[in-house]
Design a protein around this motif. Structure first.
Motif, PDB file in Angstrom:
ATOM      1  N   CYS A   1       0.848  -1.190   0.000  1.00 10.07           N
ATOM      2  CA  CYS A   1       0.000   0.000   0.000  1.00 10.07           C
ATOM      3  C   CYS A   1       0.888   1.245   0.000  1.00 10.07           C
ATOM      4  CB  CYS A   1      -0.878  -0.034   1.253  1.00 10.07           C
ATOM      5  SG  CYS A   1      -2.124   1.254   1.300  1.00 10.07           S
ATOM      6  N   LEU A   2       0.548   2.224  -0.831  1.00 15.08           N
ATOM      7  CA  LEU A   2       1.293   3.474  -0.852  1.00 15.08           C
ATOM      8  C   LEU A   2       0.960   4.300   0.387  1.00 15.08           C
ATOM      9  CD1 LEU A   2       0.859   4.507  -4.596  1.00 15.08           C
ATOM     10  CD2 LEU A   2       2.891   3.527  -3.527  1.00 15.08           C
ATOM     11  N   ILE A   3       1.968   5.015   0.887  1.00 20.62           N
ATOM     12  CA  ILE A   3       1.790   5.839   2.089  1.00 20.62           C
ATOM     13  C   ILE A   3       1.859   7.308   1.683  1.00 20.62           C
ATOM     14  CG2 ILE A   3       2.700   6.458   4.352  1.00 20.62           C
ATOM     15  CD1 ILE A   3       3.941   3.633   4.461  1.00 20.62           C
ATOM     16  N   GLU A   4       0.776   8.021   1.944  1.00 23.95           N
ATOM     17  CA  GLU A   4       0.704   9.460   1.659  1.00 23.95           C
ATOM     18  C   GLU A   4       0.663  10.221   2.976  1.00 23.95           C
ATOM     19  OE1 GLU A   4      -2.349  12.697  -0.436  1.00 23.95           O
ATOM     20  OE2 GLU A   4      -2.487  10.572  -0.945  1.00 23.95           O
ATOM     21  N   VAL A   5       1.229  11.412   2.965  1.00 23.45           N
ATOM     22  CA  VAL A   5       1.238  12.281   4.137  1.00 23.45           C
ATOM     23  C   VAL A   5       0.607  13.606   3.750  1.00 23.45           C
ATOM     24  CG1 VAL A   5       2.698  13.548   5.743  1.00 23.45           C
ATOM     25  CG2 VAL A   5       3.286  11.222   5.111  1.00 23.45           C
ATOM     26  N   SER A   6      -0.256  14.129   4.614  1.00 22.96           N
ATOM     27  CA  SER A   6      -0.891  15.413   4.336  1.00 22.96           C
ATOM     28  C   SER A   6      -1.293  16.071   5.653  1.00 22.96           C
ATOM     29  CB  SER A   6      -2.123  15.209   3.452  1.00 22.96           C
ATOM     30  OG  SER A   6      -2.614  16.454   2.980  1.00 22.96           O
ATOM     31  N   GLY A   7      -1.641  17.370   5.544  1.00 22.92           N
ATOM     32  CA  GLY A   7      -2.148  18.081   6.712  1.00 22.92           C
ATOM     33  C   GLY A   7      -1.198  19.138   7.230  1.00 22.92           C
ATOM     34  N   GLY A   8      -1.427  20.392   6.842  1.00 20.42           N
ATOM     35  CA  GLY A   8      -0.646  21.512   7.375  1.00 20.42           C
ATOM     36  C   GLY A   8       0.780  21.599   6.875  1.00 20.42           C
ATOM     37  N   LEU A   9       1.090  20.918   5.771  1.00 21.93           N
ATOM     38  CA  LEU A   9       2.458  20.919   5.264  1.00 21.93           C
ATOM     39  C   LEU A   9       2.697  22.144   4.379  1.00 21.93           C
ATOM     40  CD1 LEU A   9       2.665  17.146   4.311  1.00 21.93           C
ATOM     41  CD2 LEU A   9       3.629  18.240   6.334  1.00 21.93           C
ATOM     42  N   THR A  10       3.802  22.824   4.602  1.00 22.51           N
ATOM     43  CA  THR A  10       4.151  24.021   3.839  1.00 22.51           C
ATOM     44  C   THR A  10       5.595  23.919   3.352  1.00 22.51           C
ATOM     45  OG1 THR A  10       5.001  25.250   5.738  1.00 22.51           O
ATOM     46  CG2 THR A  10       2.624  25.391   5.319  1.00 22.51           C
ATOM     47  N   GLU A  11       5.962  24.863   2.505  1.00 23.79           N
ATOM     48  CA  GLU A  11       7.344  24.914   2.017  1.00 23.79           C
ATOM     49  C   GLU A  11       8.321  25.044   3.177  1.00 23.79           C
ATOM     50  OE1 GLU A  11      10.054  27.661  -1.038  1.00 23.79           O
ATOM     51  OE2 GLU A  11       7.949  28.145  -0.686  1.00 23.79           O
TER      52      GLU A  11
ATOM     53  N   LEU B   1       3.797  13.102  -0.672  1.00 22.07           N
ATOM     54  CA  LEU B   1       3.530  14.229   0.220  1.00 22.07           C
ATOM     55  C   LEU B   1       2.588  15.168  -0.526  1.00 22.07           C
ATOM     56  CD1 LEU B   1       6.008  16.159   2.440  1.00 22.07           C
ATOM     57  CD2 LEU B   1       4.417  17.404   0.985  1.00 22.07           C
ATOM     58  N   SER B   2       1.368  15.333   0.020  1.00 20.13           N
ATOM     59  CA  SER B   2       0.392  16.213  -0.637  1.00 20.13           C
ATOM     60  C   SER B   2       0.146  17.447   0.217  1.00 20.13           C
ATOM     61  CB  SER B   2      -0.923  15.470  -0.899  1.00 20.13           C
ATOM     62  OG  SER B   2      -1.504  15.006   0.303  1.00 20.13           O
ATOM     63  N   THR B   3       0.009  18.580  -0.471  1.00 20.34           N
ATOM     64  CA  THR B   3      -0.187  19.841   0.238  1.00 20.34           C
ATOM     65  C   THR B   3      -0.965  20.829  -0.614  1.00 20.34           C
ATOM     66  OG1 THR B   3       0.973  21.767   1.180  1.00 20.34           O
ATOM     67  CG2 THR B   3       2.116  20.565  -0.554  1.00 20.34           C
ATOM     68  N   SER B   4      -1.850  21.572   0.021  1.00 23.97           N
ATOM     69  CA  SER B   4      -2.571  22.631  -0.686  1.00 23.97           C
ATOM     70  C   SER B   4      -1.780  23.936  -0.676  1.00 23.97           C
ATOM     71  CB  SER B   4      -3.948  22.855  -0.041  1.00 23.97           C
ATOM     72  OG  SER B   4      -3.807  23.213   1.322  1.00 23.97           O
ATOM     73  N   ALA B   5      -0.614  23.935  -0.012  1.00 25.40           N
ATOM     74  CA  ALA B   5       0.195  25.151   0.072  1.00 25.40           C
ATOM     75  C   ALA B   5       0.780  25.557  -1.275  1.00 25.40           C
ATOM     76  CB  ALA B   5       1.323  24.962   1.083  1.00 25.40           C
ATOM     77  N   ILE B   6       0.751  24.650  -2.261  1.00 29.03           N
ATOM     78  CA  ILE B   6       1.291  25.009  -3.573  1.00 29.03           C
ATOM     79  C   ILE B   6       0.256  25.693  -4.457  1.00 29.03           C
ATOM     80  CG2 ILE B   6       3.062  23.231  -3.557  1.00 29.03           C
ATOM     81  CD1 ILE B   6       1.302  21.526  -5.310  1.00 29.03           C
TER      82      ILE B   6
END
Length: 312
Positions: free
Chosen positions: A265-275, A289-294
């Protein structure tokens, strides 16, 4: 910062409907009489598009279509994905030349510049985050999220691609992402995954948002393809990702996959991540690593369009 060349012409990805979206933008911006157009008339003019702040040029197909629908032509002096790099000595960069009736140039001006500014800003932020992750040694996927602007999603997702990151799922039909509300409504992670798989078939991945290591293990056991460790503190994240990878190794790892057709299973990380803070979450056991900061709250790149005075 070095700017890698885009892998291809991303305009080929655009859906059949995208040109009608641009028609609606133009209709919204001039819903009735064009008073400014009356002032300038239909005489042929040439205008220069200038880049006046640092960024990555993105959104070329949208600008092309805006001016095409208005009967204008455009010649680009920079390729999409190129750096826009003004300096103290050269405070503005010649990006493109647009020719057409004065009235039509001005009808397209603001729609084109707004679209280009936003798309280029997202590409620039995406590129910075990607380069920073690679410099930190992270070899996994950097991805955006679905927290995009309604009606403008195609532009924002396009900017991510030009910037070099993964655009993640495009819409609710692109992947089955089971979040806390799905799980609470269904009763458990296992029930939610089984329900999703009963209709999604083999063609769609099932992605489960998890709040703890126990939830992640339950999702994997239920058949999830991707688990998201959401809003974990960095130390908890690293420990959980390492443990999940160890679970896979102890179950037979790659050799087990070959023999039994199993998969990790692939492992994704998200939540409050910024540059600024993502370095703590860039552990080798994380795949995505997913982020809406981009793409949320991103500064735009400054462009202008100036009609050139005629020689006297």
């Amino acid at each position: 910062m070095s700017v890698p060349t885009p892998l291809g012409d991303y305009s080929h990805l655009l859906p059949p409907s995208w040109k009608s979206v641009i028609t609606s933008w133009l209709a919204e911006d001039t819903p009735s009489f064009d008073y400014g157009g009356f002032v300038v008339g239909e005489g042929e003019e040439e205008a220069i598009m200038w880049g006046k702040s640092e960024g990555v040029l993105a959104g070329v197909p949208f600008v092309d279509e805006i001016f095409a629908q208005l009967g204008c032509s455009i010649t680009w002096h920079l390729k999409e994905g190129s750096a826009v790099s003004p300096t103290k000595e050269t405070p503005k960069i010649k990006v493109a030349t647009v020719k057409g009736p004065a009235r039509c140039l001005l009808l397209g001006e603001r729609v084109a510049l707004n679209t280009l500014a936003r798309c280029s800003g997202i590409a620039w932020k995406s590129r910075r985050v990607l380069v920073k992750a690679r410099e930190a040694g992270f070899k996994g996927i950097i991805a955006g999220t679905r927290k995009t602007t309604p009606g403008f999603r195609v532009v924002e997702k396009y900017g991510m691609l030009v910037g070099g990151v993964d655009a993640h799922r495009y819409d609710l039909s692109s992947m089955v992402m089971l979040k806390d509300n799905h799980i609470w409504s269904k009763g458990s992670i296992t029930q939610a995954v089984q329900s999703a798989k009963s209709v999604a078939g083999f063609a769609l991945r099932v992605h489960v948002e998890c709040q703890s290591l126990a939830e992640a293990r339950e999702a994997i056991a239920a058949g999830a393809d991707i688990i998201m460790l959401d809003n974990f503190a960095p130390t908890e994240l690293n420990a959980a990702a390492a443990q999940l990878r160890q679970d896979w190794v102890q179950s037979g790892g790659e050799e087990s996959e070959k023999k039994a057709g199993a998969k990790r299973c692939l492992i994704e990380v998200s939540g409050g991540l910024t540059e600024e803070n993502m370095a703590e979450s860039l552990c080798p056991d994380v795949d995505i690593l997913s982020t809406s900061a981009i793409h949320q709250g991103v500064s735009t790149v400054d462009f202008s369009l100036k009609i050139q005075p005629k020689a006297k």
